[in-house]
Motif scaffolding. Structure first.
Motif, PDB file in Angstrom:
ATOM      1  N   LYS A   7     -11.976   7.205  -5.592  1.00  0.00           N
ATOM      2  CA  LYS A   7     -10.580   7.438  -5.976  1.00  0.00           C
ATOM      3  C   LYS A   7      -9.606   7.106  -4.852  1.00  0.00           C
ATOM      4  O   LYS A   7      -8.398   7.288  -5.009  1.00  0.00           O
ATOM      5  CB  LYS A   7     -10.395   8.899  -6.392  1.00  0.00           C
ATOM      6  N   ASN A   8     -10.120   6.646  -3.707  1.00  0.00           N
ATOM      7  CA  ASN A   8      -9.260   6.379  -2.540  1.00  0.00           C
ATOM      8  C   ASN A   8      -8.349   7.575  -2.245  1.00  0.00           C
ATOM      9  O   ASN A   8      -7.138   7.430  -2.041  1.00  0.00           O
ATOM     10  CB  ASN A   8      -8.412   5.121  -2.759  1.00  0.00           C
ATOM     11  N   THR A   9      -8.949   8.740  -2.234  1.00  0.00           N
ATOM     12  CA  THR A   9      -8.192   9.979  -2.053  1.00  0.00           C
ATOM     13  C   THR A   9      -8.810  10.820  -0.944  1.00  0.00           C
ATOM     14  O   THR A   9     -10.043  10.907  -0.843  1.00  0.00           O
ATOM     15  CB  THR A   9      -8.154  10.781  -3.366  1.00  0.00           C
ATOM     16  N   VAL A  10      -7.947  11.428  -0.150  1.00  0.00           N
ATOM     17  CA  VAL A  10      -8.391  12.335   0.901  1.00  0.00           C
ATOM     18  C   VAL A  10      -7.751  13.694   0.643  1.00  0.00           C
ATOM     19  O   VAL A  10      -6.625  13.779   0.153  1.00  0.00           O
ATOM     20  CB  VAL A  10      -8.038  11.796   2.300  1.00  0.00           C
ATOM     21  N   TYR A  11      -8.498  14.747   0.975  1.00  0.00           N
ATOM     22  CA  TYR A  11      -8.058  16.113   0.737  1.00  0.00           C
ATOM     23  C   TYR A  11      -8.072  16.910   2.045  1.00  0.00           C
ATOM     24  O   TYR A  11      -8.830  16.604   2.963  1.00  0.00           O
ATOM     25  CB  TYR A  11      -8.979  16.804  -0.274  1.00  0.00           C
TER      26      TYR A  11
ATOM     27  N   VAL B 180       0.845  -1.185   0.000  1.00  0.00           N
ATOM     28  CA  VAL B 180       0.000   0.000   0.000  1.00  0.00           C
ATOM     29  C   VAL B 180       0.885   1.240   0.000  1.00  0.00           C
ATOM     30  O   VAL B 180       1.853   1.324   0.760  1.00  0.00           O
ATOM     31  CB  VAL B 180      -0.916   0.012   1.232  1.00  0.00           C
ATOM     32  N   GLN B 181       0.534   2.186  -0.858  1.00  0.00           N
ATOM     33  CA  GLN B 181       1.270   3.449  -0.927  1.00  0.00           C
ATOM     34  C   GLN B 181       0.322   4.622  -0.761  1.00  0.00           C
ATOM     35  O   GLN B 181      -0.784   4.612  -1.312  1.00  0.00           O
ATOM     36  CB  GLN B 181       1.998   3.572  -2.266  1.00  0.00           C
TER      37      GLN B 181
ATOM     38  N   SER C 125      -2.786  -2.862  -2.423  1.00  0.00           N
ATOM     39  CA  SER C 125      -3.664  -3.934  -1.971  1.00  0.00           C
ATOM     40  C   SER C 125      -4.327  -3.578  -0.645  1.00  0.00           C
ATOM     41  O   SER C 125      -3.929  -4.044   0.424  1.00  0.00           O
ATOM     42  CB  SER C 125      -2.873  -5.229  -1.830  1.00  0.00           C
ATOM     43  N   ILE C 126      -5.337  -2.754  -0.725  1.00  0.00           N
ATOM     44  CA  ILE C 126      -6.113  -2.423   0.458  1.00  0.00           C
ATOM     45  C   ILE C 126      -7.580  -2.536   0.086  1.00  0.00           C
ATOM     46  O   ILE C 126      -8.045  -1.870  -0.837  1.00  0.00           O
ATOM     47  CB  ILE C 126      -5.755  -1.022   1.004  1.00  0.00           C
TER      48      ILE C 126
ATOM     49  N   ASN D 297      -6.547   3.947   7.285  1.00  0.00           N
ATOM     50  CA  ASN D 297      -6.716   2.759   8.119  1.00  0.00           C
ATOM     51  C   ASN D 297      -7.613   1.739   7.447  1.00  0.00           C
ATOM     52  O   ASN D 297      -8.717   2.070   6.999  1.00  0.00           O
ATOM     53  CB  ASN D 297      -7.330   3.161   9.461  1.00  0.00           C
ATOM     54  N   SER D 298      -7.131   0.489   7.384  1.00  0.00           N
ATOM     55  CA  SER D 298      -7.984  -0.611   6.999  1.00  0.00           C
ATOM     56  C   SER D 298      -8.471  -1.286   8.280  1.00  0.00           C
ATOM     57  O   SER D 298      -8.242  -0.778   9.375  1.00  0.00           O
ATOM     58  CB  SER D 298      -7.200  -1.611   6.133  1.00  0.00           C
ATOM     59  N   TYR D 299      -9.106  -2.450   8.148  1.00  0.00           N
ATOM     60  CA  TYR D 299      -9.567  -3.165   9.342  1.00  0.00           C
ATOM     61  C   TYR D 299      -8.403  -3.709  10.158  1.00  0.00           C
ATOM     62  O   TYR D 299      -8.532  -3.964  11.352  1.00  0.00           O
ATOM     63  CB  TYR D 299     -10.493  -4.311   8.941  1.00  0.00           C
ATOM     64  N   ILE D 300      -7.250  -3.895   9.510  1.00  0.00           N
ATOM     65  CA  ILE D 300      -6.161  -4.587  10.204  1.00  0.00           C
ATOM     66  C   ILE D 300      -4.865  -3.817  10.263  1.00  0.00           C
ATOM     67  O   ILE D 300      -3.916  -4.256  10.929  1.00  0.00           O
ATOM     68  CB  ILE D 300      -5.868  -5.958   9.541  1.00  0.00           C
TER      69      ILE D 300
END
Length: 115
Positions: free
Chosen positions: A75-79, A2-3, A27-28, A98-101
């Motif tokens: 887009k898996n993006t935060v601003y 994950v990047q 891979s998230i 954060n993912s579940y793990i």
């Protein structure tokens, strides 16, 4: 792997604005909370703002009314929109996801507020 890749930092005069972006790739499966933290020289890293997957937000008192966090789940993006910037906002800003793990961090982007 994950990047998190941040962009948008820079030098701005007091009272100015900047918009930070952070794109998550790799891979998230599901990203839950996303947030922004910052660390000024000689100080500990502190929470700036956090947003849940559903859009609920929370801010540090020092940035309430000036900063706005948002996200695009597609887009898996935060601003982070930063307005009315002050010299005390100068810091390295880090994106967090954060993912579940697991918890993931970006490499940081410098924000400098100075005349």
């Amino acid at each position: 792997q994950v990047q998190l890749v941040e962009s948008g930092g820079g030098l701005v005069q007091p009272g100015g604005s900047l918009r930070l972006s952070c794109a998550v790739s790799g891979s998230i499966f599901v990203i839950n909370n996303m947030g922004w933290y910052r660390q000024a020289p000689g100080k500990e890293r502190e929470l700036v703002a956090v947003i849940s997957r559903g859009g609920s937000t929370n801010y540090a008192d020092s940035v309430k009314g000036r900063f706005t966090i948002s996200r695009d789940n597609a887009k898996n993006t935060v601003y982070l929109q930063m307005n009315t910037l002050k010299p005390e906002d100068t810091a390295v800003y880090y994106c967090n996801a954060n993912s579940y793990i697991d918890t993931y961090w970006g490499q940081g982007t410098q924000v400098t507020v100075s005349s």
